[in-house]
Design a protein around this motif. Structure first.
Motif, PDB file in Angstrom:
ATOM      1  N   CYS A   1       0.946  -1.105  -0.057  1.00 15.08           N
ATOM      2  CA  CYS A   1       0.108   0.000   0.071  1.00 15.08           C
ATOM      3  C   CYS A   1       0.920   1.259  -0.093  1.00 15.08           C
ATOM      4  O   CYS A   1       2.093   1.297   0.405  1.00 15.08           O
ATOM      5  CB  CYS A   1      -0.801   0.031   1.237  1.00 15.08           C
ATOM      6  N   ILE A   2       0.248   2.320  -0.429  1.00 21.24           N
ATOM      7  CA  ILE A   2       0.858   3.554  -0.452  1.00 21.24           C
ATOM      8  C   ILE A   2       1.263   4.216   0.962  1.00 21.24           C
ATOM      9  O   ILE A   2       0.188   4.701   1.779  1.00 21.24           O
ATOM     10  CB  ILE A   2       0.145   4.536  -1.298  1.00 21.24           C
ATOM     11  N   SER A   3       2.272   3.842   1.351  1.00 19.04           N
ATOM     12  CA  SER A   3       2.736   4.049   2.742  1.00 19.04           C
ATOM     13  C   SER A   3       4.055   4.468   3.160  1.00 19.04           C
ATOM     14  O   SER A   3       5.004   4.361   2.138  1.00 19.04           O
ATOM     15  CB  SER A   3       2.493   2.893   3.804  1.00 19.04           C
ATOM     16  N   GLU A   4       4.339   4.881   4.151  1.00 17.17           N
ATOM     17  CA  GLU A   4       5.765   5.367   4.626  1.00 17.17           C
ATOM     18  C   GLU A   4       6.708   4.182   4.765  1.00 17.17           C
ATOM     19  O   GLU A   4       7.744   4.387   4.066  1.00 17.17           O
ATOM     20  CB  GLU A   4       5.705   5.937   6.302  1.00 17.17           C
ATOM     21  N   GLN A   5       5.922   3.240   4.950  1.00 24.94           N
ATOM     22  CA  GLN A   5       6.833   1.862   4.878  1.00 24.94           C
ATOM     23  C   GLN A   5       7.443   1.334   3.371  1.00 24.94           C
ATOM     24  O   GLN A   5       8.390   0.802   3.206  1.00 24.94           O
ATOM     25  CB  GLN A   5       6.275   0.650   5.716  1.00 24.94           C
ATOM     26  N   LEU A   6       6.443   1.533   2.479  1.00 20.95           N
ATOM     27  CA  LEU A   6       6.801   1.127   1.230  1.00 20.95           C
ATOM     28  C   LEU A   6       7.947   1.860   0.738  1.00 20.95           C
ATOM     29  O   LEU A   6       8.934   1.412   0.176  1.00 20.95           O
ATOM     30  CB  LEU A   6       5.648   1.480   0.381  1.00 20.95           C
ATOM     31  N   PHE A   7       7.841   3.296   0.809  1.00 19.25           N
ATOM     32  CA  PHE A   7       9.057   4.011   0.324  1.00 19.25           C
ATOM     33  C   PHE A   7      10.273   3.920   0.850  1.00 19.25           C
ATOM     34  O   PHE A   7      11.282   3.964   0.319  1.00 19.25           O
ATOM     35  CB  PHE A   7       8.555   5.556   0.357  1.00 19.25           C
ATOM     36  N   MET A   8      10.007   3.325   2.291  1.00 18.62           N
ATOM     37  CA  MET A   8      11.507   3.311   3.115  1.00 18.62           C
ATOM     38  C   MET A   8      11.958   2.030   2.645  1.00 18.62           C
ATOM     39  O   MET A   8      13.320   1.769   2.468  1.00 18.62           O
ATOM     40  CB  MET A   8      10.968   3.266   4.780  1.00 18.62           C
ATOM     41  N   ASN A   9      10.992   1.116   2.362  1.00 17.64           N
ATOM     42  CA  ASN A   9      11.494  -0.306   1.838  1.00 17.64           C
ATOM     43  C   ASN A   9      12.351  -0.122   0.386  1.00 17.64           C
ATOM     44  O   ASN A   9      13.294  -0.746   0.160  1.00 17.64           O
ATOM     45  CB  ASN A   9      10.694  -1.212   1.913  1.00 17.64           C
TER      46      ASN A   9
ATOM     47  N   ILE B   1      13.706   8.626  -5.220  1.00 17.46           N
ATOM     48  CA  ILE B   1      12.200   7.707  -4.597  1.00 17.46           C
ATOM     49  C   ILE B   1      11.213   8.570  -4.576  1.00 17.46           C
ATOM     50  O   ILE B   1      11.017   9.816  -4.127  1.00 17.46           O
ATOM     51  CB  ILE B   1      12.434   7.366  -3.225  1.00 17.46           C
ATOM     52  N   ASN B   2       9.996   8.394  -5.448  1.00 15.95           N
ATOM     53  CA  ASN B   2       9.049   9.456  -5.836  1.00 15.95           C
ATOM     54  C   ASN B   2       7.927   8.840  -5.313  1.00 15.95           C
ATOM     55  O   ASN B   2       7.331   7.854  -5.981  1.00 15.95           O
ATOM     56  CB  ASN B   2       9.003   9.732  -7.402  1.00 15.95           C
TER      57      ASN B   2
ATOM     58  N   ALA C   1      11.533  12.125   4.381  1.00 13.75           N
ATOM     59  CA  ALA C   1      12.620  12.799   3.383  1.00 13.75           C
ATOM     60  C   ALA C   1      13.916  12.664   4.088  1.00 13.75           C
ATOM     61  O   ALA C   1      14.929  12.375   3.390  1.00 13.75           O
ATOM     62  CB  ALA C   1      12.300  14.314   3.324  1.00 13.75           C
ATOM     63  N   ASP C   2      14.019  12.928   5.405  1.00 13.27           N
ATOM     64  CA  ASP C   2      15.191  12.768   6.149  1.00 13.27           C
ATOM     65  C   ASP C   2      15.527  11.185   5.934  1.00 13.27           C
ATOM     66  O   ASP C   2      16.884  11.017   5.919  1.00 13.27           O
ATOM     67  CB  ASP C   2      15.023  12.886   7.796  1.00 13.27           C
ATOM     68  N   TYR C   3      14.817  10.169   6.122  1.00 10.86           N
ATOM     69  CA  TYR C   3      15.400   8.830   5.947  1.00 10.86           C
ATOM     70  C   TYR C   3      15.791   8.653   4.639  1.00 10.86           C
ATOM     71  O   TYR C   3      16.888   7.922   4.265  1.00 10.86           O
ATOM     72  CB  TYR C   3      14.079   7.895   6.308  1.00 10.86           C
ATOM     73  N   VAL C   4      14.969   9.167   3.529  1.00  8.22           N
ATOM     74  CA  VAL C   4      15.822   8.946   2.256  1.00  8.22           C
ATOM     75  C   VAL C   4      16.957   9.623   2.110  1.00  8.22           C
ATOM     76  O   VAL C   4      18.053   9.035   1.436  1.00  8.22           O
ATOM     77  CB  VAL C   4      14.529   9.527   1.309  1.00  8.22           C
ATOM     78  N   HIS C   5      17.055  10.906   2.344  1.00  4.18           N
ATOM     79  CA  HIS C   5      18.429  11.504   2.591  1.00  4.18           C
ATOM     80  C   HIS C   5      19.474  10.921   3.070  1.00  4.18           C
ATOM     81  O   HIS C   5      20.600  10.748   2.609  1.00  4.18           O
ATOM     82  CB  HIS C   5      18.188  13.184   3.016  1.00  4.18           C
ATOM     83  N   SER C   6      19.273  10.193   4.273  1.00  3.78           N
ATOM     84  CA  SER C   6      20.320   9.360   4.888  1.00  3.78           C
ATOM     85  C   SER C   6      20.826   8.264   4.337  1.00  3.78           C
ATOM     86  O   SER C   6      21.785   7.634   4.539  1.00  3.78           O
ATOM     87  CB  SER C   6      19.712   9.199   6.346  1.00  3.78           C
ATOM     88  N   ARG C   7      20.216   7.980   3.257  1.00  8.94           N
ATOM     89  CA  ARG C   7      20.586   6.816   2.602  1.00  8.94           C
ATOM     90  C   ARG C   7      21.177   7.308   1.202  1.00  8.94           C
ATOM     91  O   ARG C   7      21.483   6.590   0.325  1.00  8.94           O
ATOM     92  CB  ARG C   7      19.333   5.911   2.147  1.00  8.94           C
TER      93      ARG C   7
END
Length: 418
Positions: free
Chosen positions: A48-56, A74-75, A106-112
């Motif tokens: 599902c469209i969620s925070e977890q999907l994008f982090m995964n 990651i869009n 965004a912070d999580y994505v940037h940290s990666r």
């Protein structure tokens, strides 16, 4: 129509993107084609469209080598927000599916070591019915996205009028610039106005957008890919000059890894999108990607060609009665990419030709590397006869580069079978 043209003329004088971004076509992952508007996290929490999907997916981009090859975005697409804005008119991420908010993501994505893209729509509501960015909300929304530290905005055009689009797309460009944060800008404007002049002013688009959707949404089928390829080649005289560093035609997402393409068709889409100097946004489940499809998408020479700094979009130069098409893209260092594409559905086809027949008329000695097999083809002159064997719905793709000038212009002809 007269009002729209007048508005276009006015904004052309006022706005310019000036963000210095996307000097080569952007690469990354986008949710829409594979996950659409799946908000059913109770029954389908992994998809599902969620925070977890994008982090995964961010984790997969890093750990499976995508980021290091250039797939850095990651869009998020539609359906990330609440059905209404808050009391201050600000967009709000769905608290159940994005419990920590977009800034946290965004912070999580940037940290990666990645970048985060987000979606909005210029009209009264998004295509799936969520709050749109109407003209009175453009500045507020740009400031909101900047405060969340997003790196890209896709601005769709559902439920908008031509007048809304003529004012709103340039206004959002100005508003993004005014935030002081570099936010790449993807415009769907031309797709809603037919994709062609005079309704579409590509000179203006080059000044206000980093990329733009020209045509219909891609669907998970080979027929959809062919429809887009046909439209792009039919109108290549208009579209090709508009692409370049910082501003790209966007034929939509890569389907590779989903359900609708065969192995040969997947290789063809990747090659043709590369010839088109297209953005490379995968929309698939990176967690279940097959090794075969990963090899296509992670082909280093293919990516190098797509990211060529010259930034010239290629063209179809030949279409034969035997359903073979040839595409050429000029590259830096006097190199070229050539795609031999078969629309046949019967059996592998042996295509005989020369570089001269493909408009290479100079007196250079060339070498070619097959992008998929890595085979090297040496001793090519303009008049060398060669044969490529192209599978049905498939491609042979060459990276062609000169290795010297010819001292003897009457060098003997050879015949190569590949």
């Amino acid at each position: 129509m007269k009002l729209t043209v007048t508005l276009l003329a006015l904004v052309l004088q006022v706005f310019s993107l000036e963000n210095g971004l996307m000097r080569t076509p952007p690469m990354g992952w986008l949710a829409w084609e594979r996950y659409r508007c799946n908000i059913n996290c109770k029954e389908d929490p992994d998809n599902c469209i969620s925070e977890q999907l994008f982090m995964n997916m961010a984790d997969r981009l890093v750990e499976d080598g995508w980021r290091d090859l250039g797939y850095t975005y990651i869009n998020i697409d539609d359906c990330w927000m609440m059905p209404e804005r808050d009391e201050d008119g600000i967009l709000v991420a769905d608290p159940e599916r994005f419990p920590h908010g977009i800034k946290y993501l965004a912070d999580y994505v940037h940290s990666r070591g990645l970048k985060l893209g987000i979606y909005e729509d210029l009209g009264n509501k998004t295509c799936m019915g969520y709050p749109g960015s109407t003209l009175d909300k453009v500045v507020l929304d740009a400031q909101t996205f900047a405060s969340w530290e997003v790196d890209m905005l896709k601005l769709d055009g559902c439920y908008s009028s031509p007048e809304d689009r003529a004012q709103g797309y340039p206004s959002m460009s100005k508003a993004l610039n005014a935030t002081g944060r570099p936010i790449a800008y993807s415009c769907s404007w031309p797709a809603y106005d037919g994709g062609l002049p005079p309704e579409v002013n590509y000179t203006l688009l080059m000044d206000i957008c980093n990329l733009w959707r020209n045509y219909d949404d891609i669907q998970d089928s080979w027929q959809s890919v062919l429809t887009i390829v046909d439209w792009f080649t039919k109108h290549q005289e208009v579209l090709q000059p508009m692409a370049g560093p910082g501003h790209w035609n966007d034929p939509d997402m890569l389907l590779i890894g989903n359900y609708g393409l065969s192995f040969e068709q997947a290789k063809s889409q990747m090659a043709l999108w590369t010839i088109f100097a297209a953005p490379l946004f995968m929309s698939t489940d990176l967690r279940t990607m097959s090794a075969q499809n990963m090899d296509i998408l992670q082909n280093k020479l293919m990516i190098e060609i797509n990211q060529d700094p010259l930034g010239v979009q290629g063209r179809r130069i030949l279409k034969t009665q035997d359903a073979i098409e040839v595409y050429v893209r000029p590259l830096s260092r006097k190199a070229s990419a050539i795609v031999f594409f078969s629309r046949r559905t019967d059996m592998p086809y042996r295509y005989h030709t020369t570089l001269r027949s493909l408009s290479f008329t100079d007196s250079l000695l060339y070498e070619a590397q097959d992008v998929y097999t890595e085979n090297i083809i040496s001793g090519l002159t303009a008049d060398t006869n060669f044969t490529v064997v192209i599978n049905p719905s498939g491609v042979v793709m060459w990276y062609l580069y000169p290795i010297s000038g010819l001292e003897n212009p009457l060098a003997s002809k050879t015949f190569l079978r590949l």
